[in-house]
Design a protein around this motif. Structure first.
Motif, PDB file in Angstrom:
ATOM      1  N   CYS B  48      36.219  30.888  29.882  1.00 54.53           N
ATOM      2  CA  CYS B  48      35.650  32.628  29.194  1.00 54.53           C
ATOM      3  C   CYS B  48      35.462  33.391  30.914  1.00 54.53           C
ATOM      4  CB  CYS B  48      34.995  32.501  28.544  1.00 54.53           C
ATOM      5  SG  CYS B  48      33.975  34.295  28.789  1.00 54.53           S
ATOM      6  N   PRO B  49      36.316  34.300  31.273  1.00 49.75           N
ATOM      7  CA  PRO B  49      36.250  34.382  32.471  1.00 49.75           C
ATOM      8  C   PRO B  49      34.762  35.104  33.098  1.00 49.75           C
ATOM      9  CG  PRO B  49      37.259  36.299  31.272  1.00 49.75           C
ATOM     10  CD  PRO B  49      37.100  35.790  30.468  1.00 49.75           C
ATOM     11  N   VAL B  50      33.838  35.543  31.665  1.00 47.00           N
ATOM     12  CA  VAL B  50      32.769  35.970  31.881  1.00 47.00           C
ATOM     13  C   VAL B  50      31.608  34.980  31.681  1.00 47.00           C
ATOM     14  CG1 VAL B  50      31.211  38.096  32.061  1.00 47.00           C
ATOM     15  CG2 VAL B  50      33.315  38.557  31.991  1.00 47.00           C
ATOM     16  N   ARG B  51      31.053  34.401  32.663  1.00 48.09           N
ATOM     17  CA  ARG B  51      29.571  33.157  31.674  1.00 48.09           C
ATOM     18  C   ARG B  51      28.254  33.910  32.732  1.00 48.09           C
ATOM     19  NH1 ARG B  51      30.277  28.382  30.393  1.00 48.09           N
ATOM     20  NH2 ARG B  51      27.745  28.799  30.560  1.00 48.09           N
ATOM     21  N   GLN B  52      27.078  33.561  31.857  1.00 44.32           N
ATOM     22  CA  GLN B  52      25.908  34.340  31.936  1.00 44.32           C
ATOM     23  C   GLN B  52      25.422  32.621  31.947  1.00 44.32           C
ATOM     24  OE1 GLN B  52      23.506  36.662  29.830  1.00 44.32           O
ATOM     25  NE2 GLN B  52      21.947  36.472  30.671  1.00 44.32           N
ATOM     26  N   SER B  57      25.191  36.526  36.369  1.00 40.05           N
ATOM     27  CA  SER B  57      26.065  36.638  36.058  1.00 40.05           C
ATOM     28  C   SER B  57      27.167  36.220  36.486  1.00 40.05           C
ATOM     29  CB  SER B  57      26.992  37.857  34.769  1.00 40.05           C
ATOM     30  OG  SER B  57      25.930  38.115  34.111  1.00 40.05           O
ATOM     31  N   PHE B  58      28.171  35.015  35.548  1.00 43.38           N
ATOM     32  CA  PHE B  58      29.565  35.144  37.096  1.00 43.38           C
ATOM     33  C   PHE B  58      30.971  35.651  35.935  1.00 43.38           C
ATOM     34  CE2 PHE B  58      27.302  31.921  39.377  1.00 43.38           C
ATOM     35  CZ  PHE B  58      25.807  31.648  39.163  1.00 43.38           C
ATOM     36  N   LEU B  59      31.297  36.214  37.542  1.00 40.24           N
ATOM     37  CA  LEU B  59      32.542  36.870  36.582  1.00 40.24           C
ATOM     38  C   LEU B  59      34.067  36.437  37.944  1.00 40.24           C
ATOM     39  CD1 LEU B  59      31.946  40.349  37.114  1.00 40.24           C
ATOM     40  CD2 LEU B  59      31.510  38.556  35.361  1.00 40.24           C
ATOM     41  N   TYR B  60      34.791  35.321  37.264  1.00 37.49           N
ATOM     42  CA  TYR B  60      35.854  34.422  37.942  1.00 37.49           C
ATOM     43  C   TYR B  60      36.736  34.479  37.577  1.00 37.49           C
ATOM     44  CZ  TYR B  60      35.901  30.897  34.655  1.00 37.49           C
ATOM     45  OH  TYR B  60      35.508  30.242  33.187  1.00 37.49           O
ATOM     46  N   MET B  61      37.491  34.514  38.697  1.00 40.14           N
ATOM     47  CA  MET B  61      38.981  33.822  38.251  1.00 40.14           C
ATOM     48  C   MET B  61      40.070  33.105  39.654  1.00 40.14           C
ATOM     49  SD  MET B  61      41.215  38.398  39.568  1.00 40.14           S
ATOM     50  CE  MET B  61      41.277  38.595  38.073  1.00 40.14           C
ATOM     51  N   ARG B  62      41.110  33.252  39.173  1.00 40.07           N
ATOM     52  CA  ARG B  62      41.466  31.357  39.488  1.00 40.07           C
ATOM     53  C   ARG B  62      42.357  32.364  40.238  1.00 40.07           C
ATOM     54  NH1 ARG B  62      43.549  25.246  38.685  1.00 40.07           N
ATOM     55  NH2 ARG B  62      44.852  25.492  40.693  1.00 40.07           N
ATOM     56  N   VAL B  78      32.252  45.511  34.951  1.00 35.63           N
ATOM     57  CA  VAL B  78      33.225  44.286  35.093  1.00 35.63           C
ATOM     58  C   VAL B  78      34.605  44.674  35.292  1.00 35.63           C
ATOM     59  CG1 VAL B  78      33.694  42.142  33.392  1.00 35.63           C
ATOM     60  CG2 VAL B  78      31.587  43.419  33.515  1.00 35.63           C
ATOM     61  N   ALA B  79      35.176  45.529  34.478  1.00 35.69           N
ATOM     62  CA  ALA B  79      35.796  46.252  35.126  1.00 35.69           C
ATOM     63  C   ALA B  79      36.330  46.542  36.451  1.00 35.69           C
ATOM     64  CB  ALA B  79      36.108  47.291  34.910  1.00 35.69           C
ATOM     65  N   PHE B  82      37.260  43.098  38.578  1.00 33.14           N
ATOM     66  CA  PHE B  82      37.887  41.990  38.834  1.00 33.14           C
ATOM     67  C   PHE B  82      38.845  43.006  38.881  1.00 33.14           C
ATOM     68  CE2 PHE B  82      36.095  39.521  34.521  1.00 33.14           C
ATOM     69  CZ  PHE B  82      36.678  38.329  35.358  1.00 33.14           C
ATOM     70  N   LYS B  83      38.661  44.404  38.772  1.00 33.05           N
ATOM     71  CA  LYS B  83      39.981  45.007  39.996  1.00 33.05           C
ATOM     72  C   LYS B  83      39.793  44.916  40.851  1.00 33.05           C
ATOM     73  CE  LYS B  83      43.427  47.515  39.877  1.00 33.05           C
ATOM     74  NZ  LYS B  83      44.535  47.224  38.940  1.00 33.05           N
TER      75      LYS B  83
END
Lengths: 881, 515
Positions: B48-52, B57-62, B78-79, B82-83
């Motif tokens: 899950c790319p969004v975690r608390q 909160s952590f938003l992550y992408m590889r 969040v949108a 990520f964008k």
């Protein structure tokens, strides 16, 4: 253009810091630049390079923009650890952000002040004055840089200044910020706009006092779209953190901003749309107008723009009454939402979480996009059993959710049943049962097909579903009795859910076809379900049916065959008010978590006190009681010095006053005794008499800090006496006490400062007994009678002796327990007293005791009997003392 | 609140910080430890790319071997976040020459710091357009154009361009007419273009690439279960000044609108219906909404003008008809017929058909009418490659597969679908055509427009015929429960068959009790 910066990470020599220091002070520009890069590299990998502060800041006076930026970056990271030096650095910003020429003189004056300050700071410690001058010289010699009219540098200065979150800096920030907000260059203005929000975060009052909000509002009418967008973002943020209305969107602003939308960058569009979503349109017409101007954004390639536009449209749709317009809008929103699903997986995730919300609000929005049925059907013929089941369930959910898809779903399910794969059939039957409930009298024609696969059922849920169908539609199934009978044979072995369904179905069958066959069946079933079962649910249901049937079969019909409410698919359904709140937060974390923002955002101003919850608002009823006199006394004690003079840890445990059970004169004396230096402290200080305070936080737990405290009542007020003892080597300061909420608003929190210690203290109830607790006899009797007996609580206090009635009464009266009456019962004295605690809760007390004999019986009557244990504790304490 | 980030971290796969930038101080500097502890070192990673965690909160992408982590403590957008990451990575790539990984970050950390400072302020994304940023953020650390010393490269009013209404195009571009950059010659069309360019070097050229990818899921009987086309129009142009461009497509709504405006009946010809379109930020959306015309001032160089999606009326380029016959217990015959259903004059390139076979395949032999085929045991597929596949033709593969003999009963097993890869130049599955591309510029120059069409396979899959194979059975005693024999069915294709002969391992799926 690939760089080779990685070399800066690879310095592993021993004396790295001194080496860097040397390089930073090198006379060669290139060497200095490399050194700064090395410092930044070290900072990135987490090394502490704060000791190089002065040397790095020295390099700020450069023409090289890249180098300047690196120094600024360093400054942002370490400003907090060196606030005074940071001020020095800030003056460079002030200088560079000034375009005028007469600033030079002013600057020199300021610089001298700062040097003076620095000298006082530096010489205080172990630094030497030359170092200070050395730092100061390169900075206060005005360079050509100060005349630099480059807007990039001006903007950089104001941007960085806002990031240096040192309180003292704000005063230096105001003037340049004021100028930058009115700068000729839009790039500087757009940076300054955001900087106002930064400053507001540090010092809100300052922003309001200096009129920055008005300047910011002026920027909304700026001719540059990016300035407008940033100003809107800043204002929206300030508004969010302020209780006062600061940024109110009027219809004029609205239309101005909607126009700006066309020219903004993609991010600017997001800022504006998010800010405008707070706007409440006056009527449906205005809402339609707004929506019309926002709809084109749905075609934007940036997902954030699309989602913010969707949010805005959904909010305005609330007001739109015309169903045509709403339908049309739904139609327009659907394809962009689906398109979001072809973006990066992370964005897809965010989109899906949001679509989930949107669909709950507007269930029809994606009705046209149902193109998955055939795919589900294909999946349902796979081999993976769990997967197949899920596919079948999904078909069922489509049918229940979307009326227009129901028929197609049913036909797909029937085809699936025909392939006669056991678990597919079972799953399909479960699903079809729900479809029957959702659309009564529509699809019953398929029952015959279902009955064909009766004997393949072996799972309880499927069986129960099939039996329910047979019972429910018994009149349409010719051989319903035969079908049920086949199940009945194994009745005792069936799982409870099947048994329950069998019971109900048989009753239904009997009521619908009261012939001989069913009658025999029902008798067998009822017998089975009442006599031979251990399951209380089944037995109870059977008895109810039995009685119903034997007393009044017509009534039984009304009950059992009553029309059932149509079901809806409410899985994952959120509460409507929550849903509305979440929809107003589309695209944000709130919409991803499906939680309102308050649930996960803790507004904490400073990071250091993250653990502190804001949930306990100040000023709760009787919550805050603190003894200023005492605080002053404890403050007057030299705890740190005494401890630092005597770092003997063995003494620490002895500090616990309660150990000394013998009467101790006062708490100061106690401490002095601990101090082992009686002569140092005057003994004849006015001190309140009182017992030693119990230790709440022993020194071993509080890292050397020991806290003793107790609640006492004096002069009609409640005091919380606290004694702080510092057994550690260092100076502790910045104490803060917070009481967490409790019944009385008391029970202690702790001194808060990093680290935080929590401790608990029990409140003796008698400190709450109020002076006005006296009751008239008549009132007492009346109250006694008016309270129900359940409010009377009785307790024996075995260890207590009453020797003299008068002495006891005096003692109690001193604690605000008032004598009402007494009587004699045999050889026992019965005393009646009254007391009152805050919020006007009275206690009516009856004490029964034989004089001189241990053991007192205490009965109380009060509207809050839950207080009784506390009360008994208190009275025992009072009687014993 | 449109805040996108309080802090951004770039971590390598081990969790070392490559670069970090704090934008707000509402998150602590050590928050990344929490990310390492609670996400990177657990199975949560990638779920899950969004975690608390705690208050953050952590938003992550590889992206390649780098984790990009955004930390926020407020109710951030969040949108937007990520964008922002996606766009930032594109920006970095354009700076580093297309590469973005751990090495690239280490090698350019100074530049990245500089960019991070510029593209986001206090958590609010600013201008991320590479075109503009390259004006004043360069590797060399360009000297201030305003400083007293002569700068190497004067940058005229960069700040105005960053904030300008046309934030994606810089002003004052001048190209000599024949200054068209070289495009790699991949296809014949490119060569044609190159020749044309030589002949007509007097005109300024605009290149349009229409790239479509077809996603298909077809049942083995040939019925289409799911089909859609996602397409994009890539544009490459080097035009002087501030040109205004207008693009005309053969989409239904646009044409209808046009005929309404011009009061002229639509020309005959195929029109198509686009499900959804999204545009690059240069396209005037309000105008598109009102007039259905795509008008824009393009950024300089190459960019993605629009993306679209179509689900109705898709022209499938290929049809695949598989038949699988069993010959006894250990042999099967696989026949796959592939038909090209596009025009005779065009041809597909690089056609690859992957036909899954059971895991216990021992030996295969083929006959193909064109191309080459071989058995690839590592993916359990017959891989059939055809370099060039003309339109309106068909090719067949017939293969005989011998299996390792096993004992046991026959059972249905999962059948992975047949997958196909291809490229069909000069063909669009959607039927989209560019009708015109008009260029207006006040200096009034002539342009030549080149349009290339290409259709690629997205996920192009055809369900395989059901296999009825022998399954190995593993017998074990379940002594604890004492209920007799329990048998497990190993599933072909899961790799569990390796233990078939030994009878010691128990297979997880489909355990059934014998009574």
């Amino acid at each position: 253009m690939s760089g080779h910066d990685s070399k800066y990470f690879s310095t592993t020599k021993k004396g790295e810091i001194p080496e860097l220091k040397e390089e930073l002070n090198s006379q060669y520009k290139d060497k200095r630049k490399d050194a700064v890069k090395k410092v930044i590299a070290a900072m990135t990998v987490g090394k502490d390079v704060s000791s190089l502060f002065t040397d790095v800041v020295n390099c700020m006076q450069t023409e090289n923009l890249e180098l300047k930026k690196l120094v600024y970056l360093y400054l942002i990271n370490y400003a907090k650890s060196q606030p005074d030096l940071a001020i020095l650095a800030v003056n460079t910003f002030v200088k560079t952000s000034r375009v005028g020429t007469n600033g030079v003189y002013l600057w020199q004056c300021q610089a001298w002040t700062i040097v003076a300050k620095l000298i006082s700071v530096k010489t205080d410690g172990n630094g030497d004055i030359w170092e200070v001058v050395q730092i100061a010289i390169p900075i206060w010699v005005p360079s050509q840089d100060s005349q630099d009219p480059n807007p990039l540098i001006r903007a950089l200065a104001v941007r960085t200044m806002g990031c240096i979150r040192v309180d003292k800096i704000t005063e230096y920030l105001c003037d340049p910020l004021q100028r930058c907000l009115k700068d000729d260059d839009p790039y500087v203005r757009k940076t300054a706009a955001i900087c106002v929000a930064k400053l507001y975060d540090i010092n809100a009052e300052l922003v309001e006092d200096r009129g920055f909000l008005d300047s910011l509002k002026d920027l909304i009418s700026d001719n540059n779209p990016m300035v407008v967008a940033n100003a809107v973002a800043a204002l929206a943020e300030i508004q969010e953190n302020s209780a006062r209305p600061i940024f109110e969107i009027t219809s004029a602003t609205l239309s101005k901003l909607l126009t700006a939308l066309n020219e903004c960058t993609e991010w600017g569009q997001v800022f504006i749309l998010d800010a405008l979503s707070r706007y409440k349109a006056a009527d449906a017409r205005e809402a339609e107008n707004i929506v019309e101007r926002v709809t084109p954004r749905l075609q934007h390639a940036n997902c954030a723009v699309v989602l913010s536009a969707v949010k805005m449209i959904l909010l305005q749709m609330e007001l739109i009454t015309s169903t045509d317009v709403v339908r049309n809008l739904c139609k327009k929103m659907a394809p962009p939402l689906v398109t979001l699903l072809s973006a990066e997986p992370e964005i897809q995730y965010v989109a899906l979480r949001n679509i989930n919300l949107i669909v709950q609000k507007r269930p029809t929005i994606l009705a046209h996009e149902i193109k998955v049925l055939l795919e589900f059907k294909e999946y349902a013929t796979e081999v993976d059993v769990d997967f197949v089941r899920k596919a079948v369930r999904a078909i069922g959910r489509c049918a229940i959710k979307l009326e227009r898809a129901a028929e197609r779903c049913i036909s797909v399910l029937l085809e699936l049943i025909k392939i006669k794969v056991n678990y597919v059939v079972q799953e399909a039957i479960i699903v079809i049962k729900d479809i029957f409930r959702r659309y009564p009298n529509t699809y019953e024609s398929i029952i015959a097909t279902l009955c064909e696969s009766l004997d393949t059922l072996d799972e309880p849920e499927a069986k129960a579903s099939m039996i329910w169908i047979i019972g429910e539609y018994a009149e349409r199934i010719d051989n319903a009795d035969e079908l049920l009978e086949s199940f009945l044979e194994s009745f005792p072995e069936e799982p409870p859910q099947v048994q329950l369904q069998l019971l109900t179905a048989t009753v239904k069958l009997f009521l619908k076809k009261p012939t001989e066959g069913p009658q025999q069946m029902i008798q067998a079933v009822l017998n089975n379900a009442t006599v031979e079962t251990d399951n209380p649910d089944l037995r109870d249901r059977a008895y109810i049916y039995w009685r119903l049937l034997s007393i009044d079969p017509e009534a039984a019909k009304d009950v059992v065959l009553a029309e059932k409410p149509v079901i809806t698919d409410d899985s994952n359904q959120l509460d409507p008010s929550l849903l509305d709140e979440l929809l107003a937060n589309i695209a944000t974390l709130s919409s991803v978590y499906h939680k309102p923002p308050e649930a996960f955002v803790t507004r904490v101003k400073t990071v250091s006190q993250r653990t502190e919850e804001d949930d306990y608002p100040d000023g709760s009823e009787a919550g805050y009681a603190e003894s200023p006199a005492h605080a002053a006394e404890t403050g007057a004690l030299p705890p740190s010095s005494s401890a630092s003079r005597q770092p003997a840890p063995a003494q620490a445990p002895a500090a616990a006053p309660p150990v000394a059970a013998a009467p101790v004169p006062d708490l100061l004396g106690d401490l002095i005794g601990l101090d082992n230096s009686n002569s140092l402290v005057p003994v004849d200080q006015p001190t309140p008499a009182g017992p030693p305070l119990p230790v709440l936080l022993p020194a071993s737990k509080g890292q050397g800090l020991q806290i003793s405290a107790q609640l006492v009542r004096r002069d009609g007020q409640i005091f919380y006496s606290m004694l702080f003892e510092n057994n550690s080597q260092s100076l502790l300061d910045g104490f803060m006490i917070q009481f967490n909420k409790n019944t009385f608003g008391l029970a202690a929190g702790g001194p808060l400062q990093q680290p935080v210690w929590y401790f608990n203290d029990k409140i003796p109830l008698h400190v709450f007994f109020a002076e006005d607790g006296r009751m008239e006899r008549a009132t007492f009797l009346e109250t006694w009678k008016s309270l129900p007996d359940s409010n009377e609580v009785l307790k024996d206090l075995p260890g207590v002796v009453i020797n003299s009635v008068e002495a006891t009464l005096d003692k109690l009266a001193a604690s605000n327990m008032f004598f009402i009456a007494k009587r004699k019962n045999a050889n026992q004295e019965v005393l009646y007293l009254s007391a009152k605690i805050p919020r006007g809760i009275p206690f009516l007390i009856e004490l029964t005791a034989a004089l001189g004999v241990p053991g007192v019986k205490c009965a109380i009557k009060t509207p809050s009997p839950e207080m009784a244990p506390l009360f008994f504790e208190a009275i025992e304490h009072l009687l014993k003392s | 609140m449109p805040v996108a980030a309080s802090a951004i971290y770039f971590l390598n796969l081990r969790g070392d910080v490559l670069i970090n930038r704090l934008y707000r101080d509402d998150v602590g500097g050590n928050m990344v430890d929490a990310f390492r502890m609670h996400i990177m070192q657990t199975k949560e990673l990638g779920t899950c790319p969004v975690r608390q965690i705690g208050g953050c909160s952590f938003l992550y992408m590889r992206i390649s071997n780098v984790y990009i982590v955004i930390v926020v403590s407020s109710n951030a957008n969040v949108a937007c976040a990520f964008k922002f990451v996606v766009e930032a990575v594109n920006l970095f790539k354009s700076y580093f020459g297309g590469q973005f990984d751990e090495d690239a970050i280490r090698n350019n950390f100074v530049l990245i710091y500089e960019l991070l400072d510029e593209i986001m302020d206090f958590g609010y994304p600013q201008n991320l357009s590479p075109e503009i940023l390259k004006l004043y953020i360069t590797q060399e650390g360009v000297r201030s154009p305003f400083s007293s010393k002569p700068a190497d490269k004067p940058v005229p009013n960069a700040t105005l361009q960053v904030t300008g209404a046309v934030g994606w195009r810089r002003e004052g571009l001048v190209y000599k007419k024949n200054e068209v950059t070289y495009i790699a010659l991949i296809t014949l069309i490119d060569i044609v273009i190159a020749i044309a360019r030589l002949i007509d070097s007097l005109c300024i050229q605009v290149f349009l690439d229409i790239v479509e990818s077809v996603n298909l899921l077809m049942s083995s009987k040939g019925s289409v279960l799911r089909c859609d086309v996602t397409g994009k129009i890539l544009m490459k142009c080097f035009l002087s000044g501030m040109p205004d461009l207008k693009l005309g497509l053969n989409d239904k709504i646009g044409l209808e609108k046009e005929s309404q405006l011009k009061a002229r009946p639509t020309k005959s010809g195929k029109t198509i219906e686009l499900d959804d379109v999204t545009f690059h930020q240069c396209v005037n959306l309000t105008r598109f909404n009102a007039e259905k015309t795509v008008s824009f001032v393009p950024p300089d160089g190459e960019f993605e003008l629009m993306k679209y999606r179509i689900t109705e009326g898709v022209n499938l380029p290929f049809r695949v008809l598989p038949t699988i016959k069993e010959l006894g217990r250990t042999r099967m015959e696989v026949n796959v017929k592939v038909k090209s259903i596009f025009g005779v004059k065009i041809f597909a390139l690089g056609v690859v058909i992957k036909i899954p076979v059971p895991k216990q395949t021992a030996k295969t032999s083929f006959q193909v009418t064109s191309g080459k085929a071989k058995y690839n045991p590592s993916i359990d597929c017959l891989v059939w490659k055809i370099r060039k596949f003309p339109g309106q033709t068909e090719a067949t593969l017939s293969a005989e597969v011998e299996l390792i003999s096993t004992m046991g009963e026959k059972k249905l097993v999962t059948r992975p679908p047949i997958q196909m890869e291809f490229q069909v130049p000069m063909f669009t599955a959607s039927g989209l055509r560019v009708r015109f591309l008009k260029v207006w510029e006040k200096s009034g120059y002539n342009t030549v427009e080149w349009v290339r069409y290409i259709t690629k396979a997205g996920s192009y899959e055809v369900s395989n015929e059901e296999w009825l194979f022998e399954l190995s059975m593993i017998w074990t005693m379940d002594l604890k429960r004492g209920c007799g024999r329990v048998c497990g069915f190993g599933r072909v294709g899961t790799g569990s068959l390796g233990c078939a002969g030994h009878g010691t391992d128990r297979v997880r799926c489909g355990v059934r009790r014998f009574t």
